[in-house]
Design an enzyme around this catalytic site. Structure first.
Site, PDB file in Angstrom:
ATOM      1  N   LYS A  41      47.365-107.049  -9.480  1.00 18.16           N
ATOM      2  CA  LYS A  41      47.438-105.771 -10.196  1.00 18.16           C
ATOM      3  C   LYS A  41      48.654-104.958  -9.718  1.00 18.16           C
ATOM      4  O   LYS A  41      49.368-105.373  -8.813  1.00 18.16           O
ATOM      5  CB  LYS A  41      46.129-104.978 -10.010  1.00 18.16           C
TER       6      LYS A  41
HETATM    7  C1  LIG Z   1      40.924-107.283 -12.278  1.00 16.85           C
HETATM    8  C2  LIG Z   1      40.024-106.788 -13.360  1.00 16.85           C
HETATM    9  C3  LIG Z   1      38.682-106.452 -13.122  1.00 16.85           C
HETATM   10  C4  LIG Z   1      37.988-106.715 -11.825  1.00 16.85           C
HETATM   11  O1  LIG Z   1      38.583-106.186 -10.705  1.00 16.85           O
HETATM   12  P1  LIG Z   1      38.258-106.831  -9.271  1.00 16.85           P
HETATM   13  O2  LIG Z   1      38.913-105.867  -8.336  1.00 16.85           O
HETATM   14  O3  LIG Z   1      38.888-108.179  -9.242  1.00 16.85           O
HETATM   15  O4  LIG Z   1      36.791-106.873  -9.099  1.00 16.85           O
HETATM   16  C5  LIG Z   1      37.948-105.923 -14.165  1.00 16.85           C
HETATM   17  N1  LIG Z   1      38.473-105.759 -15.386  1.00 16.85           N
HETATM   18  C6  LIG Z   1      39.753-106.087 -15.657  1.00 16.85           C
HETATM   19  C7  LIG Z   1      40.278-105.848 -17.031  1.00 16.85           C
HETATM   20  C8  LIG Z   1      40.555-106.623 -14.660  1.00 16.85           C
HETATM   21  O5  LIG Z   1      41.817-106.967 -14.948  1.00 16.85           O
END
Ligand SMILES: *Cc1c(COP(=O)(O)O)cnc(C)c1O
Length: 385
Positions: free
Chosen positions: A193
């Site tokens: 991210k």
């Molecule tokens: C990464 C992501 C999540 C989950 O986040 P985590 O920190 O990996 O639990 C949920 N929704 C979307 C759209 C994501 O890209």
């Protein structure tokens, strides 16, 4: 072969490492002052009244469901193109999911696809709509919010792709996470991210009551009554340990300070892709940007009509991998997963299927070198030749 280019990765610099080391030497490894400091910085960056840090983006989603009092018999509307967690969070609290279709060119939930999903959910208790700002492009939140409101539902933005993105509304520029049209927004700091803490998440809201409940849920459902004895706590509902330790909050703060630079770099790389990919049109199209969206793209997703070019996606993925270029598919339509098919029955969503059939995510992360974009596009050109 030159170095492997993954589709996404973190950018950790010396001062990030120093921030973590300093946190390790502090008095608090968890539940200390770094948590509030990170939350304070975050809510200022996105323009929300409250920010609640938590252990990951999935925990963030789970807590939004609980904080909103969503449970058995309730319905959440989730776009079919998203990560599994967006729908799982409804299942955690016993709620049902009605999947909305997406625009085949942007992958986003639109007012039309939400209206159609609400029609299918008619007569049921729709409590929340969870738009996902797929790739970093921002959904048409004012229109989605108006539809949700007329159905008696709140908006919870699942926004891990869109930290740094904003939406033009009139002559306002509204940052994602400011919750101008939603009850809450969730973020993730997974390494791919826009900022990374390894694992980490955040919920933002402008509702003090929701913020208080989120904080309580994050830590066992405990609260400390005002004026009580120092050891006294009360448990008013069973919560979780969804805390983000000070060590990671210190890293998050250090990373968040770089968001302007990371965002600018992503924009430069995106622009370079747009130019370099133009000659491959119409065989390769970049996902469509909604008019009002001003994104910091998390994912550089292109659409290739594999059937029309007479190549399988697997052949393109393998050809790129052989040239050191990593790719990913965002995402397999969630409603086609065995769990949801068994639970909801078969459902055909043409936009989501068309998106899935054609999408391919190319490398995009701030640490890419200037000539990496050309390298990716050259590799793609060769593979498609
Ligand atoms: C990464 C992501 C999540 C989950 O986040 P985590 O920190 O990996 O639990 C949920 N929704 C979307 C759209 C994501 O890209």
């Amino acid at each position: 072969m030159s170095a492997w280019l993954p589709y996404g990765r973190q950018t950790i610099e010396d001062d990030d490492v120093a921030a973590v080391v300093a946190a390790l030497r502090d008095d608090f490894l968890t539940t200390g002052p770094a948590v509030e400091a990170f939350e304070q910085d975050f809510r200022q960056v996105v323009g929300a009244d409250h920010a609640v840090a938590c252990s990951n983006g999935t925990a963030a989603l789970h807590m939004t469901m609980l904080a909103a009092g969503i449970g058995p018999g309730d319905v959440c509307i989730v776009p079919a193109i998203t990560f599994l967690a967006t729908a799982n969070c409804a299942a955690y609290v016993g709620a049902d999911v009605v999947f909305a279709d997406v625009d085949p060119d942007s992958g986003l939930m639109t007012p039309a696809t939400l209206a159609e999903a609400l029609e299918r959910a008619k007569g049921r208790r729709v409590r929340a709509v969870l738009p996902v700002h797929l790739r970093g492009d921002v959904c048409d939140l004012p229109a989605l919010a108006a539809l949700a409101e007329s159905a008696g539902a709140i908006i919870v933005e699942d926004a891990p792709h869109a930290l740094g993105s904003s939406l033009r509304v009139g002559n306002q520029q509204e940052p994602v996470g400011g919750c101008a049209h939603s009850a809450m927004a969730t973020f993730s700091f997974h390494p791919v991210k826009t900022i990374a803490t390894g694992e980490g998440g955040m919920v933002t809201t402008n509702d003090a009551g929701l913020a208080e409940r989120l904080r309580r849920l994050r830590s066992h459902g405990m609260s400390r009554p005002a004026g009580g004895d120092p050891w006294v706590y009360e448990m008013v509902e069973p919560g979780f340990n969804y805390r983000l330790p000070d060590i990671l909050c210190a890293l998050g703060r250090s990373q968040l300070a770089k968001l302007p630079r990371f965002g600018a770099r992503r924009r430069v790389l995106t622009q370079a892709y747009e130019t370099a990919l133009a000659p491959l049109a119409p065989r390769v199209r970049i996902a469509t940007r909604p008019e009002a969206s001003d994104p910091v793209l998390h994912l550089m997703t292109v659409l290739i009509d594999f059937a029309a070019i007479g190549m399988t996606r697997r052949a393109v993925v393998d050809g790129l991998a052989a040239r050191g270029v990593g790719t990913q598919v965002h995402y397999i339509p969630v409603h086609t997963q065995p769990y949801w098919r068994a639970r909801n029955g078969a459902l055909s969503l043409a936009g989501a299927q068309a998106w899935y059939d054609q999408c391919l995510t190319l490398p995009l992360f701030p640490g890419m070198a200037d000539d990496d974009v050309a390298r990716v596009v050259d590799a793609l050109t060769e593979v498609l030749a």
